[in-house]
Each structure stands twice: as structure tokens, then as C-alpha cells.
Enzyme design. Structure first.
Site, mmCIF file in Angstrom:
data_model
loop_
_atom_site.group_PDB
_atom_site.id
_atom_site.type_symbol
_atom_site.label_atom_id
_atom_site.label_comp_id
_atom_site.label_asym_id
_atom_site.label_seq_id
_atom_site.Cartn_x
_atom_site.Cartn_y
_atom_site.Cartn_z
ATOM 1 N N ARG A 74 0.844 -1.200 0.000
ATOM 2 C CA ARG A 74 0.000 0.000 0.000
ATOM 3 C C ARG A 74 0.876 1.245 0.000
ATOM 4 O O ARG A 74 2.089 1.176 0.195
ATOM 5 C CB ARG A 74 -0.905 0.025 1.243
ATOM 6 C CG ARG A 74 -0.127 0.053 2.544
ATOM 7 C CD ARG A 74 -0.975 0.487 3.727
ATOM 8 N NE ARG A 74 -0.259 0.331 4.991
ATOM 9 C CZ ARG A 74 0.675 1.151 5.455
ATOM 10 N NH1 ARG A 74 1.037 2.214 4.751
ATOM 11 N NH2 ARG A 74 1.280 0.931 6.611
ATOM 12 N N THR A 79 2.089 2.052 10.138
ATOM 13 C CA THR A 79 0.966 2.208 11.042
ATOM 14 C C THR A 79 0.801 0.933 11.841
ATOM 15 O O THR A 79 1.488 -0.066 11.606
ATOM 16 C CB THR A 79 -0.329 2.573 10.292
ATOM 17 O OG1 THR A 79 -1.293 3.058 11.238
ATOM 18 C CG2 THR A 79 -0.897 1.392 9.536
ATOM 19 N N GLY A 154 -6.902 0.239 2.454
ATOM 20 C CA GLY A 154 -7.966 1.172 2.774
ATOM 21 C C GLY A 154 -7.801 1.943 4.061
ATOM 22 O O GLY A 154 -6.797 2.639 4.256
ATOM 23 N N CYS A 172 2.600 6.950 10.680
ATOM 24 C CA CYS A 172 2.512 7.502 9.318
ATOM 25 C C CYS A 172 3.771 8.285 8.937
ATOM 26 O O CYS A 172 3.742 9.124 8.037
ATOM 27 C CB CYS A 172 1.264 8.363 9.159
ATOM 28 S SG CYS A 172 -0.258 7.483 9.593
#
Length: 235
Positions: A74, A79, A154, A172
């Protein structure tokens, strides 16, 4: 939008699952789907795991301890996923929805903002830092992938979870970024109270009619083909 004009999307609640089998199933689903495949939305809580995005820098993982670290495909940096966090994987055909990537991200963020508003929690997005924030603390993170115009990965929405593992990373990729949860903001103590509100908000954003279905077969997650329209059958 009139309900008859909405596109069907299948919603599957996977319960609690380890991360990697769900990730691999998303990849396979996306590879197998075509223009006739019905969109799906998977909802899951993961066992504790840190995930590092494609361009993720290992130095943002400070002290993982006993929590595994996975490099995944991704976008974004590092995270944490764990119990009490609602993870939503929209498996959507953006071409069919006539939606670009930037607009897709904004719509997911707006669905979270609208969900929090149901509990009188004021949230906002932040330029250049995807996700949703309350008083400068991040309550939801986004990391997506688009392949052949179709989305996977997502949203990770902190509902009612132990936030301690976020202290083991630069969330992040931002050192010192504060992280919060709905529970800490005065929201409900169970993710189950939040899921239907969040799914309804996402359905409104994308013009979808949601249809519940059993969890996917993670070993063979084949897309469902849409039924032919009456005009097609008549032809």
C-alpha cells in the site's frame, strides 16, 4: 441518489483475522475481478501488527517489541493495526464509479468525519497528510493501492483500542504525531456500534447499496459477477 440508481456493493465482516491472509486475499480478489465483478467492502479487526508501506522507511519503526512488522504494497509509511480498530477495505472499481484517486481518498475521509459527527465529535482532514484528525490527533489512517483502476487496502479507524503500540513507531512517518480513538473522544466502547454508521456513511459517499454476505474464502476469494440486466436478458 435514488436507491434504484445505486450500485450494489457486497459487505463482508471478517471478524478478527491475522493481517497477511487478508492482504493476500485482497490482492487475489483484485487480480481476478473484471468489469462485471460486483464491488465489495471487507470489514475486519486485525491481530496486532505493524505494516510498512511501499516507500516506508524502517527507521520509523522504533521499538516493535513482540509485534510483527510486515512490508506491504500500500501507500504510506508505518501504522499499527490491532483489536478495537475498525479496518475497512473497499474493493471498488474506480473507473465504473467515475472517481479519481484523490476524490476517492477525500470521500473516505468524509465518511469518517460524518461518522464521528454522529457522536458530536468534530473532525477534519489535513492537507498533505491523508487521514482524519481531531484536535491535531489522528483518529483514522489511510493507506491505499489501486491496480487496473480497482482499489484495495484502505482505512484504519481507531474505535476503542489500546493505543500504546503507536508509541513504538512514528505514526505515518511523523515523529511525535499524537494518535487518539473514538472511545477517548467520548464515543462508544464497542466497534460494533460504529461499524454500521461508518458503512452507511461510505455507501452515501460512493452511491452504493450495501448487501451483507458471509466472509470471503481467504484461500480463494473469487469476485461475484453482476446479474445481467433485464435488457441484456431480453436480447
Amino acid at each position: 441518489m435514488d436507491a434504484l440508481a445505486r450500485r450494489t456493493a457486497i459487505v463482508r465482516d471478517l471478524g478478527r483475522q491475522p493481517y497477511e491472509p487478508v492482504w493476500r486475499a485482497m490482492q487475489r480478489f483484485t487480480d481476478l475481478r473484471d468489469g462485471d465483478s460486483i464491488d465489495e467492502i471487507w470489514v475486519v479487526e486485525h491481530d496486532p501488527v505493524f505494516t510498512l508501506g511501499q516507500a516506508g522507511k524502517p527507521e520509523h519503526v522504533l521499538m516493535p517489541g513482540d509485534i510483527p512488522v510486515l512490508h506491504v504494497d500500500r501507500g504510506g509509511q508505518v501504522t499499527y493495526h490491532g483489536p478495537g480498530q475498525i479496518v475497512v477495505y473497499p474493493l471498488l472499481d474506480l473507473k465504473r464509479l467515475k472517481t479519481g484517486v484523490r476524490d476517492y481518498v477525500c470521500r473516505i475521509e468524509q465518511a469518517v468525519i460524518d461518522t464521528l459527527a454522529e457522536w458530536n465529535i468534530h473532525a477534519a482532514r489535513r492537507d498533505g497528510a491523508p487521514g482524519v484528525y481531531v484536535n491535531d490527533a489522528k483518529v483514522a489512517a489511510l493507506g491505499i493501492r489501486v491496480r487496473r483502476g480497482c482499489t484495495f487496502h484502505g482505512l484504519a479507524f481507531n474505535a476503542a483500542m489500546d493505543l500504546e503500540p503507536f508509541g513504538r513507531i512514528n505514526p505515518c512517518g511523523y515523529a511525535g504525531l499524537q494518535v487518539t480513538s473514538m472511545l477517548d473522544l467520548g464515543g462508544p466502547s464497542s466497534p460494533d456500534a460504529v461499524k454500521p454508521v461508518l458503512l452507511d456513511a461510505m455507501a452515501a459517499q460512493f452511491g452504493l447499496a450495501l448487501q451483507a454476505a458471509p466472509p470471503p474464502d481467504l484461500a480463494d476469494p473469487r469476485p461475484v459477477a453482476a446479474a445481467p440486466s433485464p435488457s441484456t436478458q431480453a436480447a
